[in-house]
Motif scaffolding. Structure first.
Motif, PDB file in Angstrom:
ATOM      1  N   VAL A 200     -45.866  46.045   4.695  1.00 37.22           N
ATOM      2  CA  VAL A 200     -44.901  44.970   4.475  1.00 37.22           C
ATOM      3  C   VAL A 200     -45.058  44.361   3.089  1.00 37.22           C
ATOM      4  O   VAL A 200     -46.168  43.954   2.717  1.00 37.22           O
ATOM      5  CB  VAL A 200     -45.084  43.861   5.532  1.00 37.22           C
ATOM      6  N   PRO A 201     -43.978  44.264   2.300  1.00 31.76           N
ATOM      7  CA  PRO A 201     -44.063  43.550   1.020  1.00 31.76           C
ATOM      8  C   PRO A 201     -44.209  42.048   1.251  1.00 31.76           C
ATOM      9  O   PRO A 201     -43.635  41.489   2.182  1.00 31.76           O
ATOM     10  CB  PRO A 201     -42.728  43.874   0.337  1.00 31.76           C
ATOM     11  N   SER A 202     -44.980  41.417   0.389  1.00 30.69           N
ATOM     12  CA  SER A 202     -45.147  39.971   0.467  1.00 30.69           C
ATOM     13  C   SER A 202     -45.190  39.397  -0.935  1.00 30.69           C
ATOM     14  O   SER A 202     -45.643  40.054  -1.882  1.00 30.69           O
ATOM     15  CB  SER A 202     -46.427  39.617   1.222  1.00 30.69           C
ATOM     16  N   VAL A 203     -44.712  38.153  -1.069  1.00 30.98           N
ATOM     17  CA  VAL A 203     -44.769  37.431  -2.336  1.00 30.98           C
ATOM     18  C   VAL A 203     -45.475  36.107  -2.071  1.00 30.98           C
ATOM     19  O   VAL A 203     -45.036  35.315  -1.232  1.00 30.98           O
ATOM     20  CB  VAL A 203     -43.371  37.171  -2.926  1.00 30.98           C
ATOM     21  N   ILE A 204     -46.573  35.874  -2.770  1.00 35.21           N
ATOM     22  CA  ILE A 204     -47.434  34.737  -2.448  1.00 35.21           C
ATOM     23  C   ILE A 204     -46.711  33.407  -2.582  1.00 35.21           C
ATOM     24  O   ILE A 204     -46.819  32.531  -1.722  1.00 35.21           O
ATOM     25  CB  ILE A 204     -48.686  34.759  -3.343  1.00 35.21           C
ATOM     26  N   ASP A 205     -45.961  33.212  -3.672  1.00 35.47           N
ATOM     27  CA  ASP A 205     -45.382  31.899  -3.920  1.00 35.47           C
ATOM     28  C   ASP A 205     -43.920  31.781  -3.483  1.00 35.47           C
ATOM     29  O   ASP A 205     -43.237  30.833  -3.852  1.00 35.47           O
ATOM     30  CB  ASP A 205     -45.492  31.543  -5.404  1.00 35.47           C
TER      31      ASP A 205
ATOM     32  N   ASP B 244     -34.753  34.298   6.991  1.00 34.17           N
ATOM     33  CA  ASP B 244     -35.837  33.364   7.276  1.00 34.17           C
ATOM     34  C   ASP B 244     -37.153  33.939   6.780  1.00 34.17           C
ATOM     35  O   ASP B 244     -37.248  35.107   6.416  1.00 34.17           O
ATOM     36  CB  ASP B 244     -35.926  33.100   8.785  1.00 34.17           C
ATOM     37  N   LEU B 245     -38.163  33.101   6.760  1.00 34.57           N
ATOM     38  CA  LEU B 245     -39.554  33.535   6.512  1.00 34.57           C
ATOM     39  C   LEU B 245     -40.408  32.991   7.653  1.00 34.57           C
ATOM     40  O   LEU B 245     -41.431  32.342   7.450  1.00 34.57           O
ATOM     41  CB  LEU B 245     -40.061  33.014   5.159  1.00 34.57           C
ATOM     42  N   ASN B 246     -39.986  33.285   8.861  1.00 38.59           N
ATOM     43  CA  ASN B 246     -40.570  32.658  10.047  1.00 38.59           C
ATOM     44  C   ASN B 246     -41.752  33.422  10.637  1.00 38.59           C
ATOM     45  O   ASN B 246     -42.355  32.954  11.603  1.00 38.59           O
ATOM     46  CB  ASN B 246     -39.506  32.487  11.139  1.00 38.59           C
ATOM     47  N   PHE B 247     -42.068  34.589  10.079  1.00 42.88           N
ATOM     48  CA  PHE B 247     -43.214  35.336  10.606  1.00 42.88           C
ATOM     49  C   PHE B 247     -44.432  34.999   9.768  1.00 42.88           C
ATOM     50  O   PHE B 247     -44.435  35.182   8.557  1.00 42.88           O
ATOM     51  CB  PHE B 247     -42.962  36.842  10.580  1.00 42.88           C
TER      52      PHE B 247
ATOM     53  N   MET C  66     -49.640  34.407   5.045  1.00 45.69           N
ATOM     54  CA  MET C  66     -48.422  34.399   4.240  1.00 45.69           C
ATOM     55  C   MET C  66     -47.221  34.396   5.174  1.00 45.69           C
ATOM     56  O   MET C  66     -47.319  34.803   6.332  1.00 45.69           O
ATOM     57  CB  MET C  66     -48.352  35.635   3.331  1.00 45.69           C
ATOM     58  N   HIS C  67     -46.112  33.941   4.636  1.00 49.02           N
ATOM     59  CA  HIS C  67     -44.885  33.930   5.425  1.00 49.02           C
ATOM     60  C   HIS C  67     -43.961  35.042   4.937  1.00 49.02           C
ATOM     61  O   HIS C  67     -43.677  35.167   3.751  1.00 49.02           O
ATOM     62  CB  HIS C  67     -44.195  32.568   5.328  1.00 49.02           C
ATOM     63  N   ILE C  68     -43.534  35.855   5.885  1.00 48.71           N
ATOM     64  CA  ILE C  68     -42.633  36.969   5.615  1.00 48.71           C
ATOM     65  C   ILE C  68     -41.461  36.874   6.581  1.00 48.71           C
ATOM     66  O   ILE C  68     -41.500  36.087   7.542  1.00 48.71           O
ATOM     67  CB  ILE C  68     -43.356  38.324   5.756  1.00 48.71           C
ATOM     68  N   PRO C  69     -40.408  37.664   6.370  1.00 48.35           N
ATOM     69  CA  PRO C  69     -39.237  37.565   7.250  1.00 48.35           C
ATOM     70  C   PRO C  69     -39.562  37.862   8.711  1.00 48.35           C
ATOM     71  O   PRO C  69     -40.390  38.718   9.027  1.00 48.35           O
ATOM     72  CB  PRO C  69     -38.281  38.618   6.678  1.00 48.35           C
ATOM     73  N   GLY C  70     -38.895  37.146   9.598  1.00 52.37           N
ATOM     74  CA  GLY C  70     -38.972  37.415  11.029  1.00 52.37           C
ATOM     75  C   GLY C  70     -37.807  38.250  11.504  1.00 52.37           C
ATOM     76  O   GLY C  70     -37.699  38.575  12.690  1.00 52.37           O
ATOM     77  N   SER C  71     -36.922  38.626  10.564  1.00 54.23           N
ATOM     78  CA  SER C  71     -35.796  39.503  10.889  1.00 54.23           C
ATOM     79  C   SER C  71     -35.303  40.132   9.595  1.00 54.23           C
ATOM     80  O   SER C  71     -35.585  39.650   8.504  1.00 54.23           O
ATOM     81  CB  SER C  71     -34.664  38.713  11.558  1.00 54.23           C
ATOM     82  N   GLY C  72     -34.573  41.229   9.732  1.00 50.22           N
ATOM     83  CA  GLY C  72     -34.028  41.901   8.565  1.00 50.22           C
ATOM     84  C   GLY C  72     -34.587  43.305   8.382  1.00 50.22           C
ATOM     85  O   GLY C  72     -35.381  43.789   9.198  1.00 50.22           O
TER      86      GLY C  72
ATOM     87  N   LEU D  69     -38.585  47.463   9.428  1.00 47.63           N
ATOM     88  CA  LEU D  69     -37.799  46.594  10.299  1.00 47.63           C
ATOM     89  C   LEU D  69     -38.620  45.353  10.607  1.00 47.63           C
ATOM     90  O   LEU D  69     -39.698  45.440  11.205  1.00 47.63           O
ATOM     91  CB  LEU D  69     -37.428  47.324  11.594  1.00 47.63           C
ATOM     92  N   PHE D  70     -38.121  44.201  10.195  1.00 46.78           N
ATOM     93  CA  PHE D  70     -38.818  42.954  10.472  1.00 46.78           C
ATOM     94  C   PHE D  70     -38.427  42.452  11.855  1.00 46.78           C
ATOM     95  O   PHE D  70     -37.291  42.617  12.305  1.00 46.78           O
ATOM     96  CB  PHE D  70     -38.475  41.908   9.412  1.00 46.78           C
ATOM     97  N   ASP D  71     -39.393  41.808  12.510  1.00 52.97           N
ATOM     98  CA  ASP D  71     -39.180  41.376  13.881  1.00 52.97           C
ATOM     99  C   ASP D  71     -40.075  40.170  14.130  1.00 52.97           C
ATOM    100  O   ASP D  71     -41.164  40.076  13.573  1.00 52.97           O
ATOM    101  CB  ASP D  71     -39.530  42.517  14.846  1.00 52.97           C
ATOM    102  N   TYR D  72     -39.606  39.249  14.990  1.00 52.60           N
ATOM    103  CA  TYR D  72     -40.405  38.060  15.275  1.00 52.60           C
ATOM    104  C   TYR D  72     -41.706  38.418  15.987  1.00 52.60           C
ATOM    105  O   TYR D  72     -42.674  37.644  15.980  1.00 52.60           O
ATOM    106  CB  TYR D  72     -39.609  37.063  16.112  1.00 52.60           C
TER     107      TYR D  72
END
Length: 359
Positions: A12-17, A48-51, A66-72, A103-106
């Motif tokens: 999963v890609p993530s961006v710290i800030d 969203d960034l709910n995950f 870190m917060h990443i998308p919960g969907s998309g 695939l992002f998922d909650y």
């Protein structure tokens, strides 16, 4: 093309800030667009960034929160010439193009990587996860990118996946059948459909099961971390008890009660974690598999949720029980000696006082 070949993992890609979906989307896209080998990079339906990603749940998860998308969805292709591949893990040297779909998922994100340009059968398509992961990490690092790749093992999942035209095997969701070949290394899981164009439908069909697999894996790692931490603390207390010398003796009797109680509370917390995880995992499994039909992935889910490390916890609890008994005996002796010394000192003081008083 006689088949399509893919591996499954969590990458999963993530961006710290990044603190909102728009910022996360832009920075992630900019980072991957800067890599010449990456083509057709798309981010779809991220709202969203709910995950909350907490690493692997085992190794200092607080540092990786870190917060990443919960969907998309993230989808792209990457061309990696053989000379740039970190390890020659694919049987066919000609495989250089990979199609990546996350695939992002909650529940938990899942990544599928397909070997696109294979001229024939690929023996171990799961290894595409390793080739792509190492290449992208190097490319992002070279560019001092704000984005990084987060992974949760097993990535690759320990099976090679194939989609072929046909009707073999047993039912595996609407429009698909499956055959599983157990091997000494990775299992070979072949899905059958009436068209090779149904790969996206296959991803959609099995994605939820893999989401729960990786959630169960993360929770399993939390339990393992708690058991290991408990074992480490117990062994530290054992070392403290083995220390010799007056200072060690005094320090042990003044501080050991608090240390023992702290570790005992951790043992109770570890047991509660097992209870909560088991209850939630059983509910999830029953919802995911409402019927009695056995499936290939269900077995992996059950195995992962059953790894509670209770034996390690019980071993630590036995150590704590022994140490508590020894500490009680030592503390009793320490108290007796202390009061005896205090009595002698007080007696000597009073004797001296009376002598001084009566002259």
């Amino acid at each position: 093309m006689s088949a399509r070949f893919f591996g499954v993992g969590c990458m999963v890609p993530s961006v710290i800030d990044a603190d909102d979906p728009a910022s996360w989307t832009k920075q992630t896209k900019d980072a991957f667009d800067a890599i010449p080998s990456v083509q057709n990079f798309r981010i779809l339906d991220v709202s969203d960034l709910n995950f909350c990603w907490t690493g692997d749940g085992y190794d200092d998860p607080e540092k990786k929160e870190m917060h990443i998308p919960g969907s998309g969805v993230i989808a792209f292709e990457v061309k990696i010439p053989m000379r740039l591949q970190a390890m020659k893990l694919l049987e066919l040297d000609e495989v250089e193009t990979f199609r990546v779909t996350t695939l992002f998922d909650y529940v938990h994100p899942v990544t599928f990587i397909e070997c696109v340009d294979a001229p024939g059968d690929v023996a171990n398509p799961s290894m595409a996860l390793v080739v792509v992961r190492e290449f992208l990490r190097d490319e992002l690092k070279k560019r001092n990118s704000p984005a990084e790749l987060l992974t949760l093992g097993p990535s690759p999942f320990h099976a090679d996946f194939f989609l072929r035209v046909g009707d073999g095997g047993r039912p595996a969701g609407e429009g698909f059948r499956v055959e599983v070949e157990k091997t000494l290394s990775y299992d070979r899981v072949t899905y059958f459909s009436d068209s090779l164009d149904s790969l996206w439908a296959l991803y959609s069909s099995i994605q939820e099961q893999f989401s729960y697999f990786y959630r169960f894996t993360m929770l399993r790692n939390v339990r393992l971390g708690a058991a290991d931490n408990l074992s480490r603390q117990s062994q530290d207390l054992v070392k403290t008890f083995k220390l010799r010398g007056f200072r060690a003796y005094i320090s042990r009797n003044l501080t050991m009660r608090h240390s023992l109680q702290s570790v005992q509370l951790d043992a109770v917390s570890a047991r509660l974690e097992i209870i909560h995880h088991k209850r939630d995992n059983v509910d999830d499994l029953e919802r995911l598999y409402p019927g009695d039909d056995d499936t290939y992935l269900k077995g992996h889910l059950e195995k992962t949720m059953g790894e509670d490390y209770i034996e390690e916890i019980e071993s630590s609890e036995k150590i704590l029980t022994v140490l508590e008994g020894r500490h009680s005996q030592e503390l009793q002796r320490f108290t007796t000696v202390t009061f005896s010394l205090v009595g002698v000192i007080v007696g000597a003081f009073l004797t001296a006082a009376f002598r001084s008083w009566w002259g």
